[in-house]
Design an enzyme around this catalytic site. Sequence first.
Site: not given
Length: 393
Positions: A8, A88, A177, A238, A380
């Site tokens: 990742n 990823r 996601h 965010r 994940e």
Amino acid sequence: MNRILVINAGSSSIKYQLIEPETGERFASGLVERIGEPEGRIAHRGAHQNERSLPVPDHTAAFEAMVAAFAGEGAPIDALGIVAVGHRVVQGGDAFVEPTLIDDEVAERILSLGALAPLHNPGQYQAVAAARSLFPDVPHVAVFDTAFHQTMPERAYTYAIDRSAAAEHGVRRYGFHGISHQVVSRRAADLLGRPVDELRQIVLHLGNGASACAVDRGRSVDTSMGLTPLEGLVMGSRSGDIDPGALLHLLRGGYGADDLDRLLNGRSGLLGLTGVGDFRDVRAAADAGDEAARLAIEVYAHRIRHYLGAYLAVLGGADAIVFTAGVGENSAALRAEVCAGLEWFGIRLDAERNGSAERGARRIGADDSRVEILVVPTDEEAEIARQTHRLVG
Ligand code: AMP
């Protein structure tokens, strides 16, 4: 030994895990950070724990540091049983709808999609290139955060703007996601002992980044993130949803594009409302009587409920609401705030189950709740390992 090395990567860091794909068991993990800065750093956890500073000028050097960390604990990389590398990749555009074996052409397309994800794809491309040249004898697979959402119907992913402008610039909702929404919705079905293709689920991934997803019988049919991971729920720093007219107003008021980027991605959300971006700190401040923190949590929960209601309508009802990621898995208080007053929809939390210190996938709805309410930890990396393994056999 059939192990998958899961990568990742970002522009200045690489996280890695060595995973047995069928059981999800981890053999090692690590983080190389500050790539490209004068001094980088590796933290490796395998047979031993090992942290040190070292020069890491680029992504190739980062992988070399990882290889050296394995060798340093007496586990040369060739003896680790790595059968494939799973990468990823955040943005797969509408070209990538499933995990994809990486060849030169796929690598170039990951790079070219950087126009849509400038913070993510370029670094991931560099990691892919470095890993392919260091480990040329195993297949490399790209697993995309957007792929799961490629099943969204046109009406859900289309923004109502001029069609030719949208087409020219690739402006549509992609969603992110997806790896998390996919593994969580499957594990939720396992927990309920029902096939995923019989269930309508609303998955709430509430971490530092946050998104909601309507999953209809195993397929994403709507999600709150859009062209970029900025739309939708309130996040750590965010903004989530904001009237696009507010951006025009700010632009006319003297903001440039980079100023807006920094404002909306880096100085908004919980951080913008309170001065701290970590949910635990916001909650602690609210508990201590801080008014701004109290309001921030109300805004945060209100936005989640807004999407919950929307997705009940999109799905025509739901069989399960699933909480996941840092806040969703750990904050019983937030889960209670989200579910409060939704009995009319058949959504009824059990206070004791919700407050229990139990970890792992669990049911927290009341016995008479028509909709199941679940907490399902996301994973994940295990999902990337699983999808990589499925593709390469
Ligand atoms: P993630 O991005 O999934 O690692 O989630 C990070 C977010 O989860 C941060 O805002 C944390 O404050 C939050 N978080 C982690 N543990 C807890 C906890 N025990 N209670 C509330 N929030 C938590």
